[in-house]
Design a protein around this motif. Structure first.
Motif, PDB file in Angstrom:
ATOM      1  N   CYS A   1       0.846  -1.197   0.000  1.00 40.08           N
ATOM      2  CA  CYS A   1       0.000   0.000   0.000  1.00 40.08           C
ATOM      3  C   CYS A   1       0.886   1.254   0.000  1.00 40.08           C
ATOM      4  O   CYS A   1       1.890   1.325   0.711  1.00 40.08           O
ATOM      5  N   GLU A   2       0.502   2.218  -0.816  1.00 43.00           N
ATOM      6  CA  GLU A   2       1.318   3.434  -0.938  1.00 43.00           C
ATOM      7  C   GLU A   2       1.262   4.297   0.315  1.00 43.00           C
ATOM      8  O   GLU A   2       2.043   5.226   0.471  1.00 43.00           O
ATOM      9  N   ASN A   3       0.338   3.999   1.217  1.00 43.16           N
ATOM     10  CA  ASN A   3       0.256   4.752   2.461  1.00 43.16           C
ATOM     11  C   ASN A   3       1.268   4.267   3.490  1.00 43.16           C
ATOM     12  O   ASN A   3       0.968   4.146   4.670  1.00 43.16           O
TER      13      ASN A   3
ATOM     14  N   CYS B   1      -3.076  -0.532  -4.435  1.00 40.96           N
ATOM     15  CA  CYS B   1      -4.171  -1.328  -3.867  1.00 40.96           C
ATOM     16  C   CYS B   1      -5.199  -1.662  -4.939  1.00 40.96           C
ATOM     17  O   CYS B   1      -5.630  -2.807  -5.082  1.00 40.96           O
TER      18      CYS B   1
ATOM     19  N   CYS C   1      -5.379   0.459   2.216  1.00 37.97           N
ATOM     20  CA  CYS C   1      -6.301   1.591   2.106  1.00 37.97           C
ATOM     21  C   CYS C   1      -7.359   1.352   1.035  1.00 37.97           C
ATOM     22  O   CYS C   1      -8.446   1.907   1.101  1.00 37.97           O
ATOM     23  N   ASN C   2      -7.024   0.512   0.039  1.00 36.65           N
ATOM     24  CA  ASN C   2      -7.923   0.234  -1.090  1.00 36.65           C
ATOM     25  C   ASN C   2      -8.229   1.467  -1.933  1.00 36.65           C
ATOM     26  O   ASN C   2      -9.141   1.447  -2.760  1.00 36.65           O
ATOM     27  N   GLU C   3      -7.479   2.556  -1.705  1.00 37.65           N
ATOM     28  CA  GLU C   3      -7.711   3.803  -2.445  1.00 37.65           C
ATOM     29  C   GLU C   3      -6.555   4.086  -3.405  1.00 37.65           C
ATOM     30  O   GLU C   3      -6.757   4.628  -4.480  1.00 37.65           O
ATOM     31  N   CYS C   4      -5.328   3.740  -2.978  1.00 38.59           N
ATOM     32  CA  CYS C   4      -4.165   4.087  -3.800  1.00 38.59           C
ATOM     33  C   CYS C   4      -4.117   3.223  -5.068  1.00 38.59           C
ATOM     34  O   CYS C   4      -4.786   2.195  -5.155  1.00 38.59           O
TER      35      CYS C   4
END
Ligand SMILES: [Zn+2]
Length: 500
Positions: free
Chosen positions: A64-66, A79, A73-76
């Motif tokens: 994950c990029e976070n 993900c 996060c399932n947003e980046c």
């Protein structure tokens, strides 16, 4: 309603969405939080309980990029790419179809390159136990000195087939079967999310029969959605999947506890006529009796959703010793029924025998009673006659039978290798539903490849389907003589010997 593929649509996307498996999730999340990342994980457990889903979530959390996260996060972009299956650094391999040395060599070559955009290159190998010995050896070299940017996640339903040398290099996580309650809760929330109109009874029935697999449960619900018009009911479930309703078991149990032999015979004939699978029937019966025993002893059923008043009342109508005796007689039934040529007769006799269990009997008295009793009344006689009739009509000489099957195969075109391998196979035993062959170790794999041809030939010769199992003389010989004194006794009395 549109046909849904619930399993895919509602595949858990982060650790919080995973059903059950708390022990696994907690350990993984805390490792991620503390940056204790292993290089090889083994996820072991039955099919359809979330191994691959958790592997993908772990791959996302690692990349994950976070930065450091315990949950993706399932947003980046990373993900999202992993969810879509388009991330080049997360490689999924099906161990069953890529089991050879060449595939693993190619994998070893690719492992050395850095990930193209993600932090880690994650290799998810499903059904890893299918790899060949050579492939495992090749893999082991990489596992011994894994590049720091590589993480392996192996999933398997048969961890005992993974070499110890590989196991010892992995962090092992054991996934367990889901409880009926967990499956029911998940199904319930799915029906709400999808506005599926299903009554509670239908969901409970699915949960009970999914045998711990959330994937199977979702698959069943999927099928029902496209089958049922309007509300999905417990009856739809029974019709579509051929489940035996609990009213059948209740009737049978009342027949047994009320010593009503006519009712017992009626129920079993009905079960046979409706084409239910006998083993399925016995499996359901065992679960039914187990549940009654729990109710009788006031032990809460760990897998059940809530108390069933009807069953509770039924359970309290007899003694716990009676139930224990019924359970004892039933436990080996599923195993033993495979070895008798006429399963309906065997089933009838066993159930009739249960109706003779004296209430308050202990097991020793039961064995004594069984060994001293005589077969005299008409229900027994009829069941015995049926068994005799079956014996006469059925080919019992396994050598003769095998010759006929070989003839059938020789009359078909091609497959000359297969035919020559078969010449060295020796029939070991034969019963109404299985044929066991002994073959030289070197032919085993070849024969297994074409086992369907053999089954077809058996069907053509016999007129019905049977199972074919292959054993090698080098391998362990299965114990066919049952040591259980109770079952031996029952077999003696019921004249239900194995056909060899
Ligand atoms: Zn992310």
């Amino acid at each position: 309603m549109e046909y849904l593929v619930l399993t895919r649509k509602y595949r858990p996307q982060d650790f919080n969405e995973v059903v059950g498996q708390k022990h696994v999730i907690q350990t993984l999340m805390s490792a991620l939080k503390n940056r204790r990342v292993g290089h090889s994980y083994l996820f072991a457990g039955p099919r359809g309980v979330g191994k691959t889903s958790v592997a993908r979530i772990l791959a996302k959390a690692l990349n994950c990029e976070n930065d450091v996260v315990e949950n993706p996060c399932n947003e980046c972009e990373t993900c999202k790419a992993i969810t879509k299956g388009s991330a080049v650094d997360v490689i999924e391999i099906d161990g069953a179809s890529n089991r050879g040395i060449d595939e693993i060599r190619a994998l070893r070559e690719s492992v050395v390159y850095n990930p193209s955009s993600a932090r880690y290159k994650v290799y998810i190998i499903d059904e890893v136990h299918m790899l060949t010995k050579e492939a495992f050896n090749a893999l082991l070299k990489t596992l011994e000195e894994p590049p720091s940017h590589v993480v392996f996640i192996f999933a398997t339903t048969e961890p005992e087939r993974v070499p110890k040398t590989v196991l010892s290099r992995c962090q092992r996580f054991d996934f367990r079967m889901l409880t009926e309650k967990e499956i029911f809760t998940k199904l319930n929330s799915l029906t709400k999310l999808e506005s599926i109109n299903a009554d509670e009874g239908s969901l409970r029935l699915i949960a009970a029969r999914a045998e711990g697999s959330i994937r199977d449960a979702e698959g069943m619900l999927d099928q029902l959605v496209s089958y049922a018009e309007g509300q999905i009911t417990a009856n739809d479930v029974k019709e579509v999947f051929g489940f035996i309703g609990k009213e059948v078991y209740i009737k049978l149990f009342l027949g047994i506890s009320g010593r009503n032999e006519k009712v017992i015979i009626e129920v079993i004939e009905d079960v046979i006529q409706r084409g239910y699978d006998i083993r399925e029937f016995i499996y359901g019966w065992l679960k039914f009796i187990q549940r009654l025993l729990l109710y009788n002893l006031d032990i809460p059923d760990p897998t059940s959703v809530e108390i069933n008043k009807e069953l509770q009342k039924l359970a309290k109508s007899v003694s716990s010793k009676f139930l224990t005796a019924v359970l004892n007689l039933s436990t080996n039934m599923e195993r033993d029924i495979r070895n008798v040529p006429y399963s309906q007769g065997f089933l009838e006799l066993l159930m009739l025998r249960m109706a003779r269990i004296p209430d308050l009997a202990d097991i020793n008295a039961l064995i004594k009673e069984i060994s001293e009793s005589h077969i005299e009344d008409s229900s027994y006689k009829r069941a015995e006659e049926k068994l005799e009739k079956f014996k006469k009509e059925f080919p019992t000489d396994v050598t003769d039978l095998w010759k006929r099957i070989i003839e059938t195969i020789n009359n078909t075109d091609g497959k000359n290798f297969f035919k020559s391998f078969l010449r060295e196979a020796k029939p070991v035993s034969f019963s109404s539903n299985s044929l066991r062959l002994n073959v030289p170790e070197s032919h085993k794999e070849h024969l297994k490849e074409d086992i369907d041809l053999l089954k077809e030939a058996c069907k053509e010769t016999l007129g019905f389907d049977i199972e074919v199992s292959i054993v090698t003389s080098d391998g362990p010989v299965e114990e066919t003589i049952r040591d259980d004194p109770l079952i031996k006794k029952i077999k003696e009395i019921f004249n239900a010997e194995e056909y060899i």
